[in-house]
Scaffold this motif. Structure first.
Motif, PDB file in Angstrom:
ATOM      1  N   HIS A   1       0.848  -1.206   0.000  1.00  0.00           N
ATOM      2  CA  HIS A   1       0.000   0.000   0.000  1.00  0.00           C
ATOM      3  C   HIS A   1       0.874   1.242   0.000  1.00  0.00           C
ATOM      4  CE1 HIS A   1      -3.593  -2.150   2.086  1.00  0.00           C
ATOM      5  NE2 HIS A   1      -3.463  -2.485   0.826  1.00  0.00           N
ATOM      6  N   GLY A   2       0.520   2.230  -0.807  1.00  0.00           N
ATOM      7  CA  GLY A   2       1.270   3.466  -0.762  1.00  0.00           C
ATOM      8  C   GLY A   2       0.597   4.543   0.065  1.00  0.00           C
ATOM      9  N   GLY A   3      -0.728   4.422   0.260  1.00  0.00           N
ATOM     10  CA  GLY A   3      -1.479   5.514   0.860  1.00  0.00           C
ATOM     11  C   GLY A   3      -2.102   5.151   2.191  1.00  0.00           C
ATOM     12  N   ASN A   4      -1.940   6.031   3.166  1.00  0.00           N
ATOM     13  CA  ASN A   4      -2.504   5.839   4.499  1.00  0.00           C
ATOM     14  C   ASN A   4      -3.173   7.141   4.919  1.00  0.00           C
ATOM     15  OD1 ASN A   4      -0.802   3.235   5.524  1.00  0.00           O
ATOM     16  ND2 ASN A   4       0.493   4.606   4.331  1.00  0.00           N
ATOM     17  N   CYS A   5      -4.455   7.077   5.229  1.00  0.00           N
ATOM     18  CA  CYS A   5      -5.154   8.274   5.712  1.00  0.00           C
ATOM     19  C   CYS A   5      -5.599   8.039   7.145  1.00  0.00           C
ATOM     20  CB  CYS A   5      -6.357   8.569   4.826  1.00  0.00           C
ATOM     21  SG  CYS A   5      -7.252  10.045   5.357  1.00  0.00           S
TER      22      CYS A   5
ATOM     23  N   ALA B   1      -4.344   0.746  -1.787  1.00  0.00           N
ATOM     24  CA  ALA B   1      -3.454   0.863  -2.932  1.00  0.00           C
ATOM     25  C   ALA B   1      -3.502   2.278  -3.522  1.00  0.00           C
ATOM     26  CB  ALA B   1      -3.827  -0.169  -3.983  1.00  0.00           C
TER      27      ALA B   1
ATOM     28  N   ARG C   1      -4.598   6.455  -3.065  1.00  0.00           N
ATOM     29  CA  ARG C   1      -4.823   7.391  -1.975  1.00  0.00           C
ATOM     30  C   ARG C   1      -6.238   7.953  -1.956  1.00  0.00           C
ATOM     31  NH1 ARG C   1      -2.054  10.345  -5.627  1.00  0.00           N
ATOM     32  NH2 ARG C   1      -2.696  12.490  -6.039  1.00  0.00           N
TER      33      ARG C   1
END
Lengths: 80, 139, 139, 80
Positions: free
Chosen positions: C26-30, C100, C102
């Motif tokens: 995974h590239g995106g974390n919110c 995967a 954002r």
């Protein structure tokens, strides 16, 4: 007229160095300079885009380059 | 100080981000954290390398902050981006936004990372098992 | 385990949230962090008290996670909510989503906090300088 | 028929206790039970809403209440 070219990202690889000193004959616009540069470093022609900043400001192709300007090459950005 | 910008070769800290944006008059804090993905688009990533033209990157990021702060006065913004070599799983970018209303913190945080990717002079080189590639350079 | 739910009387941890959701693919974390705002709607807040009907709250939060995981398989979700007395500036809720792409992490994180506020059996009592009030109880 | 009522949030204050044991005469639906409860604890009538769960499941007003059910009162939630 002498200018300092500073190359980032892939343009550093194409120019072979972070800093390149160039002699330009007479007054030159940013658009003309881009053509001169692309003729000397033909790999630049393949880039998706090539922005040119002078003294850390983005430019338009019609702007004049002055003696001793620092010219920064801005290939497509890819931060984040 | 309502906005803070950090471009650094050191590991990034989510705690520092939250410390900056957390404010008693704000209830909502949105933080986006971008990490090195592996694999990326089918390629096995060994590491990424980031470089930036710092004076222009700082100025561009300040413009992004000013734009948001003029629309949402009192928001707090924290933007940090890692430079140099970064390994898979490590943090590349942290964007934090706090504000009075949570909807706007999500929107502003999302706008900042979108704009950063489009306009800020930072460049990423991927080192994969197949070689080195500057991301996004060619059409 | 793709989702983790924590309802606790102890202080919440952003680090634990990020540890759970961060995943190499995974590239995106919110991450959304809700804190105790003071003042709130013109009232000076001394502290908040949260209580929950835990079995139903857990089940409702699991439903929210399952819904998102069925639409975005492979996402990771972390939901934590503080119970008991919480002081101004302290963290009430942390919602973390990784994925995967954002865009979807922002959307899913925002959906979770919206749904949590509407459907999960957790109740908040405000203690202000004017007295104690159960939030949202009356029309 | 005996049921255990468990009250959360403001309903605990209105009932005066977390747990209240009630005797109901004969078969009663959730809807009828709500009326019985609101007559005994009139403060409940002023709430924005009052959900009723039986054995930790949300109910409809037409559902029958059984002997020994645990009835949970769900005033408007306010988490987050």
């Amino acid at each position: 007229m002498k200018v300092q070219v500073v190359a980032f990202g892939i343009t550093k690889d194409i120019l072979g160095s972070r800093n390149v000193r160039m002699d330009l004959a007479g007054p030159v616009t940013v658009g003309e300079f881009r053509l001169i540069l692309e003729n000397r470093f033909t790999g630049l022609k393949q880039l998706k885009s090539l922005g040119i900043a002078i003294n850390d400001r983005y430019t338009r192709d019609s702007m004049e380059i002055n003696d001793n300007d620092e010219i920064v090459l801005i290939p497509p950005v890819s931060g984040g | 100080m309502d906005s803070m910008i950090v471009l650094t070769y050191d590991p990034l800290s989510i705690d520092l981000c939250f410390e900056h944006i957390n404010k008693k008059s704000h209830g909502g804090n949105c933080i986006f954290i971008g990490t090195v993905r592996n694999p990326n688009k089918g390629k096995a990533i060994r590491h990424l390398d980031f470089e930036s033209h710092l004076p222009m990157a700082h100025r561009e990021l300040e413009n992004i902050c000013d734009q948001i702060l003029s629309n949402y006065p009192g928001s707090r913004i924290y933007i940090s981006h890692r430079l140099g070599q970064v390994e898979p799983g490590q943090i590349v970018v942290i964007i934090g936004v706090s504000g009075a209303h949570r909807k706007e913190t999500f929107e502003n945080c999302s706008t900042i990372i979108d704009t950063l990717k489009q306009t800020v002079p930072i460049w990423k080189k991927e080192t994969t098992t197949d070689g080195e590639f500057w991301v996004n350079a060619f059409p």
